[in-house]
Design a protein around this motif. Structure first.
Motif, PDB file in Angstrom:
ATOM      1  N   GLY A 284      15.832  21.215  28.570  1.00  8.28           N
ATOM      2  CA  GLY A 284      15.967  20.229  29.637  1.00  8.28           C
ATOM      3  C   GLY A 284      17.348  19.600  29.645  1.00  8.28           C
ATOM      4  O   GLY A 284      18.026  19.499  28.620  1.00  8.28           O
ATOM      5  N   LEU A 285      17.785  19.157  30.817  1.00 10.13           N
ATOM      6  CA  LEU A 285      19.108  18.552  30.978  1.00 10.13           C
ATOM      7  C   LEU A 285      19.137  17.143  30.405  1.00 10.13           C
ATOM      8  O   LEU A 285      18.225  16.340  30.641  1.00 10.13           O
ATOM      9  N   THR A 286      20.188  16.837  29.681  1.00 10.69           N
ATOM     10  CA  THR A 286      20.395  15.483  29.178  1.00 10.69           C
ATOM     11  C   THR A 286      21.256  14.713  30.176  1.00 10.69           C
ATOM     12  O   THR A 286      21.754  15.265  31.156  1.00 10.69           O
ATOM     13  N   LEU A 287      21.448  13.424  29.913  1.00 10.16           N
ATOM     14  CA  LEU A 287      22.303  12.625  30.783  1.00 10.16           C
ATOM     15  C   LEU A 287      23.718  13.183  30.827  1.00 10.16           C
ATOM     16  O   LEU A 287      24.367  13.195  31.880  1.00 10.16           O
TER      17      LEU A 287
ATOM     18  N   ALA B 243      13.837   8.707  32.426  1.00 12.68           N
ATOM     19  CA  ALA B 243      13.527   7.288  32.224  1.00 12.68           C
ATOM     20  C   ALA B 243      14.780   6.432  32.340  1.00 12.68           C
ATOM     21  O   ALA B 243      14.754   5.346  32.931  1.00 12.68           O
ATOM     22  N   THR B 244      15.888   6.915  31.789  1.00 13.58           N
ATOM     23  CA  THR B 244      17.151   6.168  31.860  1.00 13.58           C
ATOM     24  C   THR B 244      17.634   6.046  33.301  1.00 13.58           C
ATOM     25  O   THR B 244      18.069   4.976  33.744  1.00 13.58           O
ATOM     26  N   MET B 245      17.553   7.148  34.051  1.00 18.63           N
ATOM     27  CA  MET B 245      17.981   7.113  35.456  1.00 18.63           C
ATOM     28  C   MET B 245      17.088   6.208  36.287  1.00 18.63           C
ATOM     29  O   MET B 245      17.560   5.509  37.185  1.00 18.63           O
ATOM     30  N   PHE B 246      15.791   6.204  35.993  1.00 21.11           N
ATOM     31  CA  PHE B 246      14.870   5.334  36.725  1.00 21.11           C
ATOM     32  C   PHE B 246      15.198   3.870  36.460  1.00 21.11           C
ATOM     33  O   PHE B 246      15.195   3.041  37.380  1.00 21.11           O
TER      34      PHE B 246
ATOM     35  N   VAL C 111      19.106  -0.316  43.601  1.00 18.88           N
ATOM     36  CA  VAL C 111      18.410  -0.605  44.855  1.00 18.88           C
ATOM     37  C   VAL C 111      18.822  -1.977  45.383  1.00 18.88           C
ATOM     38  O   VAL C 111      19.068  -2.152  46.588  1.00 18.88           O
ATOM     39  N   TYR C 112      18.937  -2.945  44.478  1.00 17.88           N
ATOM     40  CA  TYR C 112      19.360  -4.293  44.883  1.00 17.88           C
ATOM     41  C   TYR C 112      20.787  -4.276  45.427  1.00 17.88           C
ATOM     42  O   TYR C 112      21.081  -4.887  46.467  1.00 17.88           O
TER      43      TYR C 112
END
Length: 366
Positions: free
Chosen positions: A134-137, A185-188, A195-196
């Protein structure tokens, strides 16, 4: 010499479904625009011209080895990115937005071809980038940069709908390749303050109004909430079997805005009801599943990613447009593929079909 296997393996089923949907779309546009006092060529005839032009491009794309796209991926990306920058500098202003650029003999909306180009670019990148667990950050930095630059430029026009679509298409390809849960999880978590910031400093007032009226259309029923209200009336009044061809009151009496473009499906729902909508949904579902089947059968990683990207492009257009007309999503300028009136959209979708046909024809060669 011409390889006979290419013709033998031509995907006639995929082409037949696409032509069926476009044919229904032309008939629907004829009904939707029948109440217009048109000057010049009628909309349904213009749509036929665009279908023919799109089919010619489709044939051209599927006749060339799709690996040529891999070789020119970054060149195409750079060229369209330059066009997006030029749009902001010398672009044609229409309805308060800069989305078109004049190139001598014709005008072009660069945000539309970017949907195809981002598919080609990310497919090229990930076809040569090994992914094990899987891709990491860190792995995501470059592909997110490739995705973020055009998305920001398109949003600057402003064209929020297309920017969202480009992001969703690229994001789908990235998720298909595989992302670690820790990175997701980090991106979320990072997206929450983003968003703000977007709401406070990026979105225009009319875009905020669309969200407000999505949550409560009755806030401005004669203004920004008018589209959603009239569309929901049209869809709901179709009931089970519809009111019949050219007998929809919302469309024929011109209550429904943009009824031949963004809200073409509302016209169809009113005239053909739930049964007609179900048939269209089945056709679109078949189209997406057939495209994913092409991706699964392809033995070449680049070809498989291309097919997934095209399916993602069609899928998100379908979901957002249909969700918009029934009030599940805010109103954004997203057409229904092969169905809504629009030359650039038709040509882009047909090029996508050409890529699917190309991958399907050559799956036995790699």
């Amino acid at each position: 010499m011409f390889d006979r296997r290419l013709f033998t393996n031509f995907d006639w089923t995929l082409l037949a479904v696409v032509l069926l949907v476009t044919s229904v779309g032309v008939v629907n546009i004829y009904s939707a625009s029948s109440s217009y006092r048109e000057i010049g060529t009628p909309y349904f005839l213009k749509q036929i011209y665009w279908i023919v032009a799109g089919m010619l491009l489709c044939v051209t794309v599927c006749s060339l080895d799709y690996h040529m796209l891999e070789d020119f991926a970054y060149w195409l990306y750079g060229a369209v990115l330059i066009l997006l920058i030029l749009v902001l500098v010398i672009g044609k202003v229409s309805m308060g937005a800069k989305r078109w650029i004049y190139l001598g003999f014709f005008t072009i909306q660069p945000s539309e071809p970017m949907k195809i180009v981002i598919i080609i670019t990310l497919s090229r990148f990930f076809s040569r980038y090994p992914v094990f667990k899987g891709l990491t950050l860190r792995d995501l930095l470059y592909p997110l940069l490739l995705l973020g630059l055009p998305a920001l430029l398109i949003m600057k026009q402003p064209d929020l709908g297309t920017a969202i679509l480009v992001t969703l298409i690229g994001g789908t390809i990235i998720l298909f390749v595989g992302v670690r849960w820790s990175a997701l999880a980090t991106m979320f978590a990072a997206a929450i303050p983003s968003v703000y910031v977007a709401w406070r400093y990026v979105l225009h007032d009319y875009q905020k109004d669309r969200i407000y009226n999505f949550l409560n259309p009755d806030l401005d029923p004669q203004g920004s909430g008018y589209h959603i209200i009239q569309s929901k009336i049209a869809v709901g009044s179709g009931a089970t079997f519809g009111k019949g061809f050219m007998h929809g009151t919302q469309s024929q009496l011109r209550f429904l805005p943009e009824q031949h473009t963004d809200f073409a499906f509302s016209v169809f729902a009113e005239e053909w009801g739930f049964v007609g909508c179900l048939v269209m949904l089945v056709l679109y579902l078949f189209l997406i599943l057939w495209g994913l089947g092409i991706a699964k059968k392809c033995n070449d990683r680049f070809g498989s990613l291309l097919a997934v990207g095209v399916c993602a492009m069609l899928f998100w257009h379908i979901v957002i447009n249909m969700g918009m007309v029934i009030g599940l999503f805010p109103v954004v300028g997203v057409p229904l593929p092969f169905f809504s009136y629009g030359g650039t959209s038709m040509v882009t979708s047909m090029i996508g079909v050409g890529i699917l046909l190309n991958v399907s024809m050559r799956r036995f060669m790699f």
